[in-house]
Design an enzyme around this catalytic site. Structure first.
Site, PDB file in Angstrom:
ATOM      1  N   CYS B 114     -12.134  -3.006   5.164  1.00  0.00           N
ATOM      2  CA  CYS B 114     -10.914  -3.734   5.510  1.00  0.00           C
ATOM      3  C   CYS B 114      -9.918  -2.668   5.930  1.00  0.00           C
ATOM      4  O   CYS B 114      -9.355  -1.980   5.088  1.00  0.00           O
ATOM      5  CB  CYS B 114     -10.380  -4.538   4.320  1.00  0.00           C
ATOM      6  SG  CYS B 114      -8.759  -5.269   4.663  1.00  0.00           S
ATOM      7  N   CYS B 117      -6.013  -3.646   4.843  1.00  0.00           N
ATOM      8  CA  CYS B 117      -5.573  -3.704   3.443  1.00  0.00           C
ATOM      9  C   CYS B 117      -6.767  -3.466   2.534  1.00  0.00           C
ATOM     10  O   CYS B 117      -7.270  -2.337   2.486  1.00  0.00           O
ATOM     11  CB  CYS B 117      -4.827  -4.994   3.119  1.00  0.00           C
ATOM     12  SG  CYS B 117      -5.607  -6.537   3.631  1.00  0.00           S
ATOM     13  N   SER B 118      -7.234  -4.503   1.834  1.00  0.00           N
ATOM     14  CA  SER B 118      -8.296  -4.258   0.862  1.00  0.00           C
ATOM     15  C   SER B 118      -9.156  -5.500   0.654  1.00  0.00           C
ATOM     16  O   SER B 118      -9.671  -5.717  -0.438  1.00  0.00           O
ATOM     17  CB  SER B 118      -7.689  -3.830  -0.472  1.00  0.00           C
ATOM     18  OG  SER B 118      -6.727  -4.781  -0.884  1.00  0.00           O
ATOM     19  N   CYS B 119      -9.307  -6.338   1.681  1.00  0.00           N
ATOM     20  CA  CYS B 119     -10.065  -7.582   1.543  1.00  0.00           C
ATOM     21  C   CYS B 119     -11.498  -7.285   1.106  1.00  0.00           C
ATOM     22  O   CYS B 119     -12.148  -6.385   1.645  1.00  0.00           O
ATOM     23  CB  CYS B 119     -10.048  -8.351   2.852  1.00  0.00           C
ATOM     24  SG  CYS B 119      -8.377  -8.829   3.326  1.00  0.00           S
TER      25      CYS B 119
END
Lengths: 218, 213
Positions: B114, B117-119
């Site tokens: 991702c 962000c941090s999906c």
């Protein structure tokens, strides 16, 4: 926004270091910052897209220097104040001026169900897709100052619609005004060479999830 | 400048890692007190949320999904056709996201990132590790996936296609790794035990411990 959070393709960030037997949280405050963020969302004053955008608005130098949950903490404080759950004065002093009535507050018994339904991005709206699987597209060369899920590295690049996932919330408007602007979400395949030039492997590709409003026919 | 945590406070790196800026531990404590006093959060719900991701939801869930797919071709078919539904069959449900399962084959390696962000697929892998959320991985996985794969799990032959999946939507990816040779006749439980989180993100293959494979 063209922020430092949009990291795809940047150089100089160093090697990927995997920590063996990594715990879920590295300290008590990380766990609390995580839980406070998830629990505060139960008041439904903001959505997941606004939440992401709050972290993106951390000043770039701070963003890069911060640990992950420091970014969450920054974002949570912003969301609480901007959406009127906490006043700037309360945040500063730590002293509550007004108590909430408890409506909408997440309780322990409701945690499992809340996690199950927290993010609802797929919509039932009947919207026609603008593109067909196999169709050639070009990602728009747009640079909105607000939130967008179109990464910089894909803008202006040619790709192919690999899959149509159906109708979803459009995060770019959802983050700014709450407008869901229902539209189709696709997996778009970009050849590695289209994105990164002749030095990239001819076999490889990057798949990006993009929405109708990110794409034009090529 | 990475997100990598360090536990030795007091050195030059401490400020930009564990105890930077304005003392996050103090800020979090003050914020929790304020929100609890205002009646906006219930500390018991916080405990429950933390316990969920420390003890209940993690990569063991995903490993069970992978092991089932390895032993049950019909399940694998359902998993590839509708990841979310097939995963729910095993009792793992998430936050409303769709989950797409990506099958590794001798000709195709899939890698999930991702960049924005941090999906990450919480229902099957729990919360993402620090390296997945870090600037080095988010920046490099899309531009130099073969470099990242080489460092972490060994060189990918030129003939193999590398597909990188950037998680930009509420649609999460789980890699179905190749079942390693030497596991013929193994039970589902034995198989689940060798499936690692990193293999389900796609950065390493699944190996049989001690086999050197």
């Amino acid at each position: 926004m063209n922020g430092v959070h949009d990291m795809g393709g940047m150089h100089g960030m160093g090697p990927v270091e995997i920590e063996q037997d990594e715990p879920a949280f590295h300290s008590g405050w990380e766990a609390r910052a995580f839980a406070l963020t998830v629990a505060s969302a139960s008041h439904r004053r903001w959505n997941i897209d606004m939440s992401r955008h709050s972290r993106e608005r951390m000043p770039p130098a701070d963003y890069l220097a911060a640990t992950y949950y420091e970014r969450w903490l920054f974002g949570l404080e912003k969301l609480l104040v901007e959406n009127g759950l906490v006043s700037a004065k309360e945040l500063e002093s730590g002293c509550p001026e007004r108590r909430a009535d408890g409506t909408g507050t997440l309780r322990a018994a409701g945690v499992a169900e809340f996690l199950r339904v927290r993010i609802r991005a797929r919509l039932e709206d009947d919207v026609r897709p603008k593109f067909r699987v196999g169709g050639r597209v070009i990602a728009r060369n747009i640079h909105p100052a607000g939130h967008t899920r179109l990464p910089r590295y894909a803008r202006g690049r040619h790709g192919v619609i690999e899959r149509d996932h159906g109708v979803f919330v459009f995060p770019d408007t959802s983050a700014m005004s709450g407008d869901k602007k229902p539209q189709h979400l696709y997996s778009v395949r970009f050849a590695a060479r289209e994105l990164w030039g002749a030095d990239a492997s001819p076999r490889d590709s990057v798949y990006v999830n993009l929405w109708d409003d990110h794409l034009d026919p090529a | 400048m990475s997100d990598h945590p360090h536990h030795h406070a007091g050195d030059d790196h401490a400020r930009e890692h564990d105890r930077p800026l304005s003392g996050p531990a103090l800020r979090v404590k003050a914020l929790e007190s304020l929100l609890v006093e205002k009646g906006l959060v219930d500390p018991k719900a916080l405990d429950e949320l933390i316990d969920t991701y420390e003890t209940k939801v993690g990569p063991r869930n995903g490993a069970r999904v992978v092991a089932r797919a390895w032993v049950d071709p019909a399940y694998k078919q359902r998993l590839l056709a509708d990841g979310g539904a097939a995963i729910a069959e095993l009792g793992f449900v998430g936050r409303g996201e769709d989950i797409v399962v990506l099958e590794n084959t001798p000709k195709v390696r899939n890698l999930v990132v991702c960049t924005l962000c941090s999906c990450y697929p919480w229902p099957v892998l729990g919360l993402p590790p620090v390296w997945y959320k870090s600037a080095p991985y988010r920046s490099r996985a899309v531009i130099n996936p073969r470099g990242v794969l080489k460092e972490l799990g060994g060189e990918i032959p030129d003939a193999v296609e590398v597909r990188v999946w950037d998680s930009t939507a509420e649609l999460r990816y789980l890699v179905l790794p190749e079942r390693p040779a030497g596991t013929e006749g193994w039970s589902e439980e034995q198989l689940a035990a060798i499936v690692t989180r990193d293999a389900m993100i796609g950065v390493v293959p699944v190996t049989v411990p001690g086999s050197g494979r």
